[in-house]
Enzyme design. Structure first.
Site, PDB file in Angstrom:
ATOM      1  N   LYS A 178     -62.657  15.305  21.757  1.00 43.12           N
ATOM      2  CA  LYS A 178     -61.408  14.828  22.369  1.00 43.12           C
ATOM      3  C   LYS A 178     -61.032  13.460  21.797  1.00 43.12           C
ATOM      4  O   LYS A 178     -61.646  12.456  22.108  1.00 43.12           O
ATOM      5  CB  LYS A 178     -61.518  14.709  23.891  1.00 43.12           C
ATOM      6  CG  LYS A 178     -60.091  14.736  24.458  1.00 43.12           C
ATOM      7  CD  LYS A 178     -59.828  14.003  25.723  1.00 43.12           C
ATOM      8  CE  LYS A 178     -59.717  12.544  25.709  1.00 43.12           C
ATOM      9  NZ  LYS A 178     -58.468  11.990  25.144  1.00 43.12           N
ATOM     10  N   CYS A 287     -63.541  -2.698  16.926  1.00 43.48           N
ATOM     11  CA  CYS A 287     -64.587  -3.037  17.910  1.00 43.48           C
ATOM     12  C   CYS A 287     -65.481  -4.164  17.425  1.00 43.48           C
ATOM     13  O   CYS A 287     -65.949  -4.980  18.208  1.00 43.48           O
ATOM     14  CB  CYS A 287     -65.414  -1.802  18.214  1.00 43.48           C
ATOM     15  SG  CYS A 287     -65.957  -0.974  16.723  1.00 43.48           S
ATOM     16  N   GLU A 386     -62.810  -9.070  25.110  1.00 41.87           N
ATOM     17  CA  GLU A 386     -62.274  -8.378  23.939  1.00 41.87           C
ATOM     18  C   GLU A 386     -60.760  -8.249  24.076  1.00 41.87           C
ATOM     19  O   GLU A 386     -60.276  -7.625  25.017  1.00 41.87           O
ATOM     20  CB  GLU A 386     -62.909  -6.982  23.840  1.00 41.87           C
ATOM     21  CG  GLU A 386     -62.485  -6.216  22.615  1.00 41.87           C
ATOM     22  CD  GLU A 386     -63.080  -4.816  22.571  1.00 41.87           C
ATOM     23  OE1 GLU A 386     -63.027  -4.098  23.583  1.00 41.87           O
ATOM     24  OE2 GLU A 386     -63.592  -4.435  21.504  1.00 41.87           O
TER      25      GLU A 386
HETATM   26  P1  NAD Z   1     -60.789   4.056  26.118  1.00 43.96           P
HETATM   27  O1  NAD Z   1     -62.126   3.872  26.735  1.00 43.96           O
HETATM   28  O2  NAD Z   1     -59.594   3.771  26.914  1.00 43.96           O
HETATM   29  O3  NAD Z   1     -60.624   5.547  25.589  1.00 43.96           O
HETATM   30  C1  NAD Z   1     -61.535   6.134  24.692  1.00 43.96           C
HETATM   31  C2  NAD Z   1     -61.480   7.640  24.867  1.00 43.96           C
HETATM   32  O4  NAD Z   1     -61.940   7.963  26.182  1.00 43.96           O
HETATM   33  C3  NAD Z   1     -60.092   8.237  24.752  1.00 43.96           C
HETATM   34  O5  NAD Z   1     -60.159   9.487  24.121  1.00 43.96           O
HETATM   35  C4  NAD Z   1     -59.682   8.414  26.210  1.00 43.96           C
HETATM   36  O6  NAD Z   1     -58.721   9.408  26.403  1.00 43.96           O
HETATM   37  C5  NAD Z   1     -60.997   8.797  26.826  1.00 43.96           C
HETATM   38  N1  NAD Z   1     -61.092   8.559  28.267  1.00 43.96           N
HETATM   39  C6  NAD Z   1     -60.432   7.641  29.018  1.00 43.96           C
HETATM   40  N2  NAD Z   1     -60.787   7.736  30.313  1.00 43.96           N
HETATM   41  C7  NAD Z   1     -61.703   8.732  30.384  1.00 43.96           C
HETATM   42  C8  NAD Z   1     -62.474   9.290  31.440  1.00 43.96           C
HETATM   43  N3  NAD Z   1     -62.345   8.864  32.683  1.00 43.96           N
HETATM   44  N4  NAD Z   1     -63.338  10.274  31.140  1.00 43.96           N
HETATM   45  C9  NAD Z   1     -63.489  10.723  29.888  1.00 43.96           C
HETATM   46  N5  NAD Z   1     -62.783  10.228  28.839  1.00 43.96           N
HETATM   47  C10 NAD Z   1     -61.909   9.245  29.082  1.00 43.96           C
HETATM   48  O7  NAD Z   1     -60.815   3.168  24.782  1.00 43.96           O
HETATM   49  P2  NAD Z   1     -59.630   2.978  23.729  1.00 43.96           P
HETATM   50  O8  NAD Z   1     -58.630   2.041  24.327  1.00 43.96           O
HETATM   51  O9  NAD Z   1     -59.168   4.306  23.233  1.00 43.96           O
HETATM   52  O10 NAD Z   1     -60.393   2.272  22.534  1.00 43.96           O
HETATM   53  C11 NAD Z   1     -60.596   0.929  22.447  1.00 43.96           C
HETATM   54  C12 NAD Z   1     -62.024   0.577  22.777  1.00 43.96           C
HETATM   55  O11 NAD Z   1     -62.913   1.303  21.924  1.00 43.96           O
HETATM   56  C13 NAD Z   1     -62.338  -0.876  22.536  1.00 43.96           C
HETATM   57  O12 NAD Z   1     -63.056  -1.405  23.615  1.00 43.96           O
HETATM   58  C14 NAD Z   1     -63.198  -0.841  21.283  1.00 43.96           C
HETATM   59  O13 NAD Z   1     -64.050  -1.948  21.154  1.00 43.96           O
HETATM   60  C15 NAD Z   1     -63.917   0.435  21.421  1.00 43.96           C
HETATM   61  N6  NAD Z   1     -64.416   0.914  20.122  1.00 43.96           N
HETATM   62  C16 NAD Z   1     -65.755   0.818  19.853  1.00 43.96           C
HETATM   63  C17 NAD Z   1     -66.254   1.216  18.618  1.00 43.96           C
HETATM   64  C18 NAD Z   1     -67.722   1.088  18.288  1.00 43.96           C
HETATM   65  O14 NAD Z   1     -68.147   1.651  17.283  1.00 43.96           O
HETATM   66  N7  NAD Z   1     -68.520   0.385  19.069  1.00 43.96           N
HETATM   67  C19 NAD Z   1     -65.382   1.728  17.662  1.00 43.96           C
HETATM   68  C20 NAD Z   1     -64.032   1.822  17.964  1.00 43.96           C
HETATM   69  C21 NAD Z   1     -63.559   1.412  19.209  1.00 43.96           C
END
Ligand code: NAD
Length: 492
Positions: A178, A287, A386
């Site tokens: 997803k 990230c 962040e």
């Molecule tokens: P997010 O947590 O809002 O969403 C990530 C994914 O989770 C999306 O597909 C979203 O639809 C899904 N999601 C949201 N709520 C959910 C739930 N309740 N249950 C299951 N899935 C759910 O994050 P974002 O805004 O898409 O991404 C940004 C974040 O990702 C930042 O904090 C960034 O640091 C992190 N990130 C980390 C890495 C790493 O390698 N550590 C890499 C890229 C991004």
């Protein structure tokens, strides 16, 4: 406008409830596509398809070479469509085209890398364990973990998905992927490629839609054996709680607030460029972005002057325009979130020394100037949290000890960087930083062969390299009693 479709059990299909979401180009704020928005019913079908394909052995029982051939085909097909997929990524995410090309190229490489790694692992002899008792022999074998629920964010839409899909497929797992509701289009293309390459039906399934409606049912599904998540800390925590309920394994790649320590013996021009790459690349929506810069007090003033001059030269605009190095942020929500950080800082009396505004001449699109803060109080939100935008805080330090202490004073521990001509000092600092990825005399470049992941709230587990494929294996010991005699515990 035709909506995209889900990909379940080898078929492109509309969501059961027929829901869709607008897909918005962040450079124009215009809707240009409709995304299929799945709900729990679709997840049920996708997980069942993944489960059935896994249990049938159709993929896991193929040899690593057979799977490798298919994965190399996936890589080839991605490469054939590289510019087309990169352009789609630009429209969906906003990032500059050369960055999108780099992402897609990396994604293609990841498939060949894991094809090869899985083949090497399969070819190497079983690991024998010395159990210290010559009546027994013991060896270790690896089994694919089963059905993987992979949930990924929008900042590197294709690449973050592939970091999970490639090793999971190479290991013999079945997957329900997803992507983020904000950027799913490149993953829809990935599904087409995976089908064309000959991955058996049900082994790879794509669910698009909202996190709460399409992500949560994957996380909560008892037939999903392993959850692989990249995203924010709050969602990661929910994923972990869902996994905890049924004791399922989980790997988490979460947020960061990575420090970059710059000593006074380094070349200021090189430092300025790596600071910029560390925070303005991908609009700072990275990230591991080095968003907290610590500069030795001796060079602080001169470095800040050069940094602001160079930041002003960055061309901001639509990602497909030649020479653009800073595109729009991904969405109205993310744009407002970043502007909120700037407004909160302002309310606390903290003003940027550069940027902080919409760039002149870009009235539409989620654009923000590269934004630089200096001498920020270390208890300020903008220093601690962040931001996930092109916003950097630069503070000064007097000693190596102070720099390390400031750098480690964070609830995150994803990345860190150090710059100095003294390589022994770099090594000392690298070892002292409490983070999973440390750059020396640079910031951000990463390679599929090296482990990726964080300490503290930045996550659990590692992706990429051999560590990345281990996420998708269970480790099994096979211990044999080799003596032609009775055990003699009950029956003498
Ligand atoms: P997010 O947590 O809002 O969403 C990530 C994914 O989770 C999306 O597909 C979203 O639809 C899904 N999601 C949201 N709520 C959910 C739930 N309740 N249950 C299951 N899935 C759910 O994050 P974002 O805004 O898409 O991404 C940004 C974040 O990702 C930042 O904090 C960034 O640091 C992190 N990130 C980390 C890495 C790493 O390698 N550590 C890499 C890229 C991004």
């Amino acid at each position: 406008m035709m909506a995209t479709q889900l990909f379940i059990n080898g078929q492109f299909t509309d969501p059961q409830q027929g829901k869709t979401l607008d897909v918005i180009d962040p450079a124009t704020e215009q809707v240009f596509d409709q995304l299929a928005a799945a709900t729990a019913e679709d997840v049920e079908l996708a997980v069942n398809a993944a489960r059935a394909s896994f249990d049938s052995g159709v993929w896991q029982n193929q040899t690593a070479e057979q799977r490798g051939k298919v994965l190399r085909k996936v890589s080839e097909l991605i490469n054939e469509r590289l510019d087309e997929i990169a352009a789609l990524e630009v429209k969906d995410n906003g990032k500059p085209f050369p960055e999108a090309q780099w992402d897609v190229e990396d994604a293609a490489f990841c498939f060949t890398y894991y094809a090869e790694l899985a083949e090497q692992m399969a070819a190497s002899p079983d690991e024998l364990i010395d159990v210290g008792d010559d009546r027994f022999s013991s060896k270790v074998v690896k089994d694919p973990v089963g059905v993987v629920g992979a949930i990924v964010p929008w900042n590197f839409p294709l690449l973050m998905a592939v970091w999970k899909v490639a090793p999971a497929l190479a290991a013999g797992c079945s997957i329900v992927l997803k992507p983020s509701e904000l950027c799913s289009l490149s993953c829809v293309e990935l599904a087409k490629i995976i089908k064309e390459a000959g991955v058996p039906d049900g082994v790879f399934n794509l669910i698009t839609g909202l996190g709460t409606e399409a992500g949560a049912p994957i996380a909560e599904h008892p037939l999903v054996d392993k959850l692989a998540f990249t995203g924010s800390v709050p969602t990661g925590s929910r994923i972990m709680a869902a996994a905890a309920k049924d004791i399922r394994t989980v790997s988490l790649e979460l947020g960061g607030k990575s420090p970059f320590i710059i000593f006074d013996d380094c070349d200021i021009e090189k430092a300025v460029e790596w600071i910029m790459f560390g925070i303005f690349w991908n609009q700072g929506q990275v990230c591991s972005a080095t968003s907290r810069v610590l500069v030795h007090e001796e060079i602080f003033e001169s470095l800040m002057v050069r940094l602001c001059i160079e930041a002003e030269k960055i061309t901001t605009g639509p990602g497909m325009e030649e020479g653009v190095l800073l595109g729009p942020l991904v969405s109205a929500g993310q744009y407002n979130k970043v502007l909120g950080f700037i407004a909160d800082a302002r309310a606390a009396g903290i003003e940027p020394v550069f940027g902080g505004e919409r760039p002149a001449g870009l009235d539409t699109g989620y654009y923000l100037q590269p934004t630089i803060y200096a001498d920020v109080p270390t208890d300020a939100t903008i220093w601690k949290e962040e931001v996930f935008g092109p916003v950097v805080c630069v503070n000064k330090f007097a000693s190596e000890e102070e720099a390390i202490a400031l750098a480690n004073d964070s609830e995150f521990g994803l990345g860190g960087a150090v710059m100095s001509d003294d390589l022994q000092r770099c090594d000392r600092v690298a070892k002292a930083l409490k983070a999973g990825i440390i750059w020396v005399n640079c910031s951000q470049p990463t390679f599929a062969q090296a482990p990726w992941g964080g300490y503290k709230k930045s996550g659990i587990g590692r992706e990429l390299g051999r560590w990345g494929i281990e996420n998708y294996f269970e480790t099994k010991q096979i211990t044999a009693f080799n003596k032609d005699e009775r055990w003699g515990w009950y029956i003498k």
